[in-house]
Design a protein around this motif. Structure first.
Motif, PDB file in Angstrom:
ATOM      1  N   UNK A  74      -7.956  -9.512 -14.072  1.00 33.14           N
ATOM      2  CA  UNK A  74      -8.671  -8.350 -14.642  1.00 33.14           C
ATOM      3  C   UNK A  74      -9.602  -7.645 -13.668  1.00 33.14           C
ATOM      4  N   UNK A  75     -10.502  -8.342 -12.939  1.00 34.39           N
ATOM      5  CA  UNK A  75     -11.397  -7.604 -12.024  1.00 34.39           C
ATOM      6  C   UNK A  75     -10.627  -6.835 -10.945  1.00 34.39           C
ATOM      7  N   UNK A  76      -9.619  -7.481 -10.367  1.00 36.41           N
ATOM      8  CA  UNK A  76      -8.846  -6.817  -9.314  1.00 36.41           C
ATOM      9  C   UNK A  76      -8.053  -5.634  -9.877  1.00 36.41           C
ATOM     10  N   UNK A  77      -7.479  -5.810 -11.060  1.00 38.04           N
ATOM     11  CA  UNK A  77      -6.685  -4.733 -11.664  1.00 38.04           C
ATOM     12  C   UNK A  77      -7.562  -3.521 -11.975  1.00 38.04           C
ATOM     13  N   UNK A  78      -8.759  -3.767 -12.533  1.00 34.29           N
ATOM     14  CA  UNK A  78      -9.642  -2.647 -12.864  1.00 34.29           C
ATOM     15  C   UNK A  78     -10.137  -1.938 -11.606  1.00 34.29           C
ATOM     16  N   UNK A  79     -10.484  -2.689 -10.582  1.00 30.46           N
ATOM     17  CA  UNK A  79     -10.997  -2.085  -9.351  1.00 30.46           C
ATOM     18  C   UNK A  79      -9.932  -1.249  -8.655  1.00 30.46           C
ATOM     19  N   UNK A  80      -8.732  -1.790  -8.569  1.00 29.14           N
ATOM     20  CA  UNK A  80      -7.667  -1.045  -7.896  1.00 29.14           C
ATOM     21  C   UNK A  80      -7.247   0.176  -8.701  1.00 29.14           C
ATOM     22  N   UNK A  81      -7.262   0.073 -10.025  1.00 32.60           N
ATOM     23  CA  UNK A  81      -6.917   1.221 -10.863  1.00 32.60           C
ATOM     24  C   UNK A  81      -7.909   2.366 -10.650  1.00 32.60           C
ATOM     25  N   UNK A  82      -9.193   2.022 -10.476  1.00 26.95           N
ATOM     26  CA  UNK A  82     -10.225   3.053 -10.342  1.00 26.95           C
ATOM     27  C   UNK A  82     -10.298   3.636  -8.934  1.00 26.95           C
ATOM     28  N   UNK A  83      -9.919   2.853  -7.911  1.00 20.20           N
ATOM     29  CA  UNK A  83     -10.179   3.279  -6.540  1.00 20.20           C
ATOM     30  C   UNK A  83      -8.954   3.733  -5.756  1.00 20.20           C
ATOM     31  N   UNK A  84      -7.768   3.368  -6.193  1.00 21.45           N
ATOM     32  CA  UNK A  84      -6.567   3.665  -5.410  1.00 21.45           C
ATOM     33  C   UNK A  84      -5.656   4.581  -6.219  1.00 21.45           C
ATOM     34  N   UNK A  85      -5.187   5.679  -5.585  1.00 25.44           N
ATOM     35  CA  UNK A  85      -4.257   6.592  -6.242  1.00 25.44           C
ATOM     36  C   UNK A  85      -2.821   6.185  -5.956  1.00 25.44           C
ATOM     37  N   UNK A  86      -1.920   6.726  -6.743  1.00 25.69           N
ATOM     38  CA  UNK A  86      -0.504   6.408  -6.593  1.00 25.69           C
ATOM     39  C   UNK A  86       0.000   6.918  -5.247  1.00 25.69           C
ATOM     40  N   UNK A  87       0.914   6.148  -4.629  1.00 26.25           N
ATOM     41  CA  UNK A  87       1.517   6.453  -3.326  1.00 26.25           C
ATOM     42  C   UNK A  87       0.515   6.359  -2.188  1.00 26.25           C
ATOM     43  N   UNK A  88      -0.579   5.633  -2.418  1.00 19.86           N
ATOM     44  CA  UNK A  88      -1.589   5.444  -1.376  1.00 19.86           C
ATOM     45  C   UNK A  88      -1.655   3.978  -0.981  1.00 19.86           C
ATOM     46  N   UNK A  89      -1.995   3.749   0.287  1.00 26.66           N
ATOM     47  CA  UNK A  89      -2.186   2.386   0.786  1.00 26.66           C
ATOM     48  C   UNK A  89      -3.505   1.844   0.257  1.00 26.66           C
ATOM     49  N   UNK A  90      -3.524   0.579  -0.102  1.00 29.29           N
ATOM     50  CA  UNK A  90      -4.745   0.000  -0.651  1.00 29.29           C
ATOM     51  C   UNK A  90      -5.815  -0.076   0.438  1.00 29.29           C
TER      52      UNK A  90
END
Length: 359
Positions: free
Chosen positions: A317-333
């Motif tokens: 959950x923490x990783x999923x929420x953080x990545x959803x908020x900070x990374x856009x589609x087709x972008x490198x993490x």
């Protein structure tokens, strides 16, 4: 225009409305400024050019009348020669004032508005020759204002001239019976004084008319709130249509994103509210790329496709929420997620190909 329409036009005209009016030739222009400029040009001509021009013209006419033997009229050629001589002297007499009239009039017009060529002004229109339209123009507010200005110029200027020039009345009459050489000098002094009075009167009227003309022009271009809304729709597009276009674009982007889920290497979930699909191939990118992400129903759809295609799903959950908020589609993490994602990718490569879910 009805009174109701006028009452509804309470908003200042937009820049587009002002520019459209200028393109059509609808610009504020005071006729009285041109009249003042013409009067000023004539006064300058009267003071600085007329004495010399009058002396030269008088001398030329004097030579003709005192020495007629120089201009024999024995043939048509002689008559034409005399005619051209008189015409030349007359043109030299009138040319300076004509040039000054044109220059001062153009300057007065250019000072009010930038000169531009407008085809709309020369386009044939039946309203310009319609008696009904002419009647409306004559008895409109603008027509009444023009009539009032004419009355002012006739009555007020005449009164002012009477009081200023009443002592010169008999002097002007006496000049008619004086020597020919002094007639012009006496009359020019009276005319110069009259022109000064006329300049002050027309100058005051030009200032008032300039402000009135611009005020009326600006008032006539005022817009209603509905007109402003319609103009915004035309310039920026109908908000409903634009919202529909954005919705269609989002749907297309969502479908492309969902179609990219089968290519994912792993999916990180919340477990049900968020889902982020990552793809990592050493030959493609140096770091994992987000190929799809979603919330609620879209997150569930990503999970379903991942399970159908045997893509590992990790509940973090923490990783999923953080990545959803900070990374856009087709972008490198970002690098901040490298360590956590690297551990999950290592588990994917270490797991058996049949693994569908890792918790």
């Amino acid at each position: 225009m009805s009174d109701e329409d006028k009452d509804s036009k309470t908003e200042d005209p937009t820049e587009k409305k002002l520019s459209d009016a200028a393109e059509k030739g609808n610009t504020p222009s005071s006729r009285e400024v041109s009249v003042f400029a013409t009067a000023l040009a004539f006064y300058i001509y009267l003071v600085f050019f007329l004495p010399d021009n009058m002396a030269r013209l008088s001398q030329s006419l004097k030579d003709i009348f005192e020495h007629p033997e120089q201009w024999r009229l024995n043939s048509s050629q002689d008559l034409i020669s005399l005619f051209f001589h008189v015409a030349k002297e007359g043109a030299m007499f009138l040319l300076p004032v004509a040039v000054m009239f044109i220059m001062f009039s153009f300057t007065a017009s250019a000072a009010q508005n930038v000169p531009s060529f407008v085809l709309e002004r020369i386009r044939p229109q039946l309203s310009r020759i319609s008696p009904l339209s002419g009647f409306k123009r004559i008895y409109s507010i603008q027509g009444m204002v023009e009539f009032g200005k004419s009355i002012f110029k006739i009555i007020v200027v005449a009164i002012i001239m009477y009081f200023v020039l009443r002592n010169d009345y008999y002097r002007a009459l006496d000049a008619m019976f004086s020597e020919p050489e002094t007639i012009f000098a006496r009359l020019s002094a009276v005319i110069a004084k009259a022109m000064i009075v006329l300049l002050f009167a027309t100058g005051a009227l030009a200032i008032v008319d300039l402000f009135w003309t611009r005020h009326k022009w600006f008032t006539d271009l005022k817009m209603s709130k509905q007109e402003i809304k319609d103009e915004m729709k035309q310039s920026q597009g109908d908000p409903i249509v634009k919202a529909r276009q954005r919705s269609v674009a989002r749907d297309r982007a969502r479908r492309r994103m969902i179609d990219a889920v089968p290519r994912a290497t792993l999916v990180i979930t919340n477990p049900t509210h968020y889902a982020v699909a990552l793809r990592y191939e050493k030959d493609e990118n140096e770091a994992p790329v987000v190929v799809a992400k979603g919330q609620d129903l879209i997150a569930l759809r990503i999970r379903e496709i991942a399970e159908k295609n045997h893509i590992p799903i990790f509940e973090d959950p923490p990783l999923a929420r953080s990545m959803f908020a900070q990374v856009s589609v087709d972008s490198v993490i970002p690098s901040v997620f490298y360590k956590a994602v690297a551990e999950l990718i290592h588990r994917v490569y270490a797991a058996s190909p049949q693994s569908k879910r890792v918790t």
